[in-house]
Design a protein around this motif. Structure first.
Motif, mmCIF file in Angstrom:
data_model
loop_
_atom_site.group_PDB
_atom_site.id
_atom_site.type_symbol
_atom_site.label_atom_id
_atom_site.label_comp_id
_atom_site.label_asym_id
_atom_site.label_seq_id
_atom_site.Cartn_x
_atom_site.Cartn_y
_atom_site.Cartn_z
ATOM 1 N N VAL A 182 55.780 68.091 67.076
ATOM 2 C CA VAL A 182 56.222 66.572 66.824
ATOM 3 C C VAL A 182 57.086 66.027 67.992
ATOM 4 N N TYR A 183 56.631 64.951 68.525
ATOM 5 C CA TYR A 183 57.400 64.655 69.885
ATOM 6 C C TYR A 183 57.608 63.106 69.670
ATOM 7 N N CYS A 184 58.658 62.734 70.485
ATOM 8 C CA CYS A 184 59.013 61.314 70.692
ATOM 9 C C CYS A 184 59.842 60.875 71.936
ATOM 10 N N HIS A 185 59.825 59.662 72.201
ATOM 11 C CA HIS A 185 60.411 58.987 72.997
ATOM 12 C C HIS A 185 61.749 58.421 72.798
ATOM 13 N N TYR A 186 62.867 58.446 73.587
ATOM 14 C CA TYR A 186 64.052 57.952 72.934
ATOM 15 C C TYR A 186 64.253 56.703 74.115
ATOM 16 N N LYS A 187 65.021 55.824 73.318
ATOM 17 C CA LYS A 187 65.261 54.377 74.282
ATOM 18 C C LYS A 187 65.940 54.550 75.424
ATOM 19 N N ASP A 188 66.696 55.622 75.835
ATOM 20 C CA ASP A 188 67.502 55.910 76.713
ATOM 21 C C ASP A 188 66.619 56.546 77.836
ATOM 22 N N GLY A 189 65.444 56.895 77.660
ATOM 23 C CA GLY A 189 64.439 57.103 78.541
ATOM 24 C C GLY A 189 64.313 58.840 78.373
ATOM 25 N N TYR A 190 64.971 59.487 77.458
ATOM 26 C CA TYR A 190 64.755 60.937 77.221
ATOM 27 C C TYR A 190 63.465 61.112 76.454
ATOM 28 N N PHE A 191 62.890 62.250 76.584
ATOM 29 C CA PHE A 191 61.822 62.871 75.513
ATOM 30 C C PHE A 191 62.352 63.909 75.064
ATOM 31 N N LEU A 192 61.783 64.236 73.743
ATOM 32 C CA LEU A 192 62.134 65.362 72.743
ATOM 33 C C LEU A 192 60.710 65.799 72.509
ATOM 34 N N VAL A 193 60.426 67.047 72.574
ATOM 35 C CA VAL A 193 59.388 67.745 72.141
ATOM 36 C C VAL A 193 59.864 69.060 71.437
ATOM 37 N N SER A 194 59.411 68.926 70.162
ATOM 38 C CA SER A 194 59.628 70.003 69.260
ATOM 39 C C SER A 194 58.457 70.736 68.639
ATOM 40 N N TRP A 195 58.375 72.230 68.547
ATOM 41 C CA TRP A 195 57.393 72.904 67.886
ATOM 42 C C TRP A 195 57.851 73.551 66.523
ATOM 43 N N ALA A 196 57.229 73.571 65.638
ATOM 44 C CA ALA A 196 57.166 74.455 64.383
ATOM 45 C C ALA A 196 56.163 75.577 64.567
ATOM 46 N N ILE A 197 56.535 76.681 64.819
ATOM 47 C CA ILE A 197 55.680 77.820 65.182
ATOM 48 C C ILE A 197 55.581 78.751 64.151
ATOM 49 N N GLN A 198 54.374 79.023 63.666
ATOM 50 C CA GLN A 198 54.152 80.190 62.571
ATOM 51 C C GLN A 198 54.608 81.349 63.113
ATOM 52 N N ASP A 199 55.388 82.181 62.184
ATOM 53 C CA ASP A 199 55.655 83.551 62.524
ATOM 54 C C ASP A 199 54.488 84.355 62.202
ATOM 55 N N PRO A 200 53.801 84.965 63.026
ATOM 56 C CA PRO A 200 52.573 85.887 62.872
ATOM 57 C C PRO A 200 53.046 87.031 61.795
ATOM 58 N N ALA A 201 54.074 87.426 61.938
ATOM 59 C CA ALA A 201 54.659 88.728 61.093
ATOM 60 C C ALA A 201 55.037 88.212 59.643
ATOM 61 N N ASP A 202 55.343 86.952 59.394
ATOM 62 C CA ASP A 202 55.619 86.612 58.151
ATOM 63 C C ASP A 202 55.333 85.013 57.849
ATOM 64 N N ASP A 203 53.949 84.794 57.323
ATOM 65 C CA ASP A 203 53.714 83.439 56.801
ATOM 66 C C ASP A 203 54.663 82.636 56.438
ATOM 67 N N SER A 204 55.613 82.886 55.728
ATOM 68 C CA SER A 204 56.639 82.084 54.984
ATOM 69 C C SER A 204 57.910 81.714 55.977
ATOM 70 N N SER A 205 57.709 82.192 57.174
ATOM 71 C CA SER A 205 58.870 82.239 58.035
ATOM 72 C C SER A 205 58.326 81.365 59.325
ATOM 73 N N SER A 206 59.118 80.669 60.136
ATOM 74 C CA SER A 206 58.772 80.038 61.565
ATOM 75 C C SER A 206 59.723 79.978 62.382
ATOM 76 N N TYR A 207 59.379 79.603 63.642
ATOM 77 C CA TYR A 207 60.138 79.637 64.795
ATOM 78 C C TYR A 207 60.186 78.147 65.134
ATOM 79 N N PHE A 208 61.413 77.617 65.553
ATOM 80 C CA PHE A 208 61.746 76.149 66.094
ATOM 81 C C PHE A 208 61.823 76.179 67.346
ATOM 82 N N LEU A 209 61.122 75.685 68.154
ATOM 83 C CA LEU A 209 61.293 75.428 69.833
ATOM 84 C C LEU A 209 61.202 74.219 70.029
#
Length: 242
Positions: free
Chosen positions: A186-213
């Motif tokens: 999920v990503y967006c642009h901010y009115k002050d010129g910044y960008f934010l790109v975020s990832w929800a990453i599936q944990d291969p070792a545990d489908d019920s958990s995730s990593y946030f980047l």
């Protein structure tokens, strides 16, 4: 950090550009994010948290903190300063970082390489995150792991948090695969010129958990998007490094 990371972390703790981009068009404030195509992997529609048909925790409440206490963050800055200059690119191949890197992270949060001159950063009132920034404190890389929260739920919460921020524009979701991991971005642009790109990453070792980047940056620091390709789970990190 004044943008969405604190809101997302709060949700998950009680925890250019685009998927990113084949072509870019410039505006006075940076890229026209809304017109940029996604990477070649199929897009996914990430529904709003207001959709009654999806089982997502209300953005006004907190996710339980089921993670383990953090261990010391690994920062091999001395080694990075003396290392040869590296060149890495993101999943799309459009964002390239050339320079020395340092390895950061731990088994509780995941691992990623960041520019060697980045320093530890801590959002006010937020803990249990691995965060690194440049000396301005405005270009940041954040990584953590959420036990018991799957990556679909995390992505929905990320999207909902952005939707509630009146300064966030052109909010977009895409299915991606940073370093080969299944993820929703999920990503967006901010009115002050910044960008934010975020990832929800599936944990291969545990489908019920995730990593946030997440990577937040201005138009002069788009190259740090390439660091997303160095993300590793604890299992993969130790396979490579013992």
């Amino acid at each position: 950090m004044k943008r969405i990371i604190s809101a997302i972390a709060a949700l998950c703790m009680a925890g250019a550009l685009c998927a990113c981009g084949q072509s870019q068009s410039k505006t006075d404030s940076g890229w026209d994010l809304g017109s940029m195509p996604k990477v070649t992997v199929p897009d996914v529609s990430i529904p709003s948290v207001n959709n009654a048909n999806i089982g997502v925790t209300n953005p006004g409440s907190d996710f339980p903190d089921t993670s383990q206490p953090p261990t010391d963050i690994v920062i091999n800055a001395d080694d990075a300063i003396n290392a040869p200059r590296d060149s890495i690119s993101d999943e799309s191949g459009e964002f390239v970082y050339t320079g020395r890197l340092q390895q950061v992270g731990d088994d509780d949060h995941g691992y990623i390489q960041v520019p060697a001159d980045f320093v530890k950063y801590q959002d006010a009132g937020i803990s249990d995150l691995v965060q690194m920034s440049d000396t301005s404190g405005k270009n940041l890389i954040t990584v953590t792991r959420y036990a018991g929260i799957n990556y679909n739920t995390l992505a929905n919460s990320m999207r909902a948090s952005m939707e509630q921020d009146e300064n966030a524009e052109n909010i977009t979701g895409a299915k991606v695969a940073p370093n080969g991991y299944n993820a929703l971005q999920v990503y967006c642009h901010y009115k002050d010129g910044y960008f934010l790109v975020s990832w929800a990453i599936q944990d291969p070792a545990d489908d019920s958990s995730s990593y946030f980047l997440s990577i937040e940056f201005d138009s002069a620091h788009q190259d740090i998007m390439a660091c997303s390709s160095t993300f590793r789970t604890k299992e993969d990190y130790h396979k490579e490094n013992g």
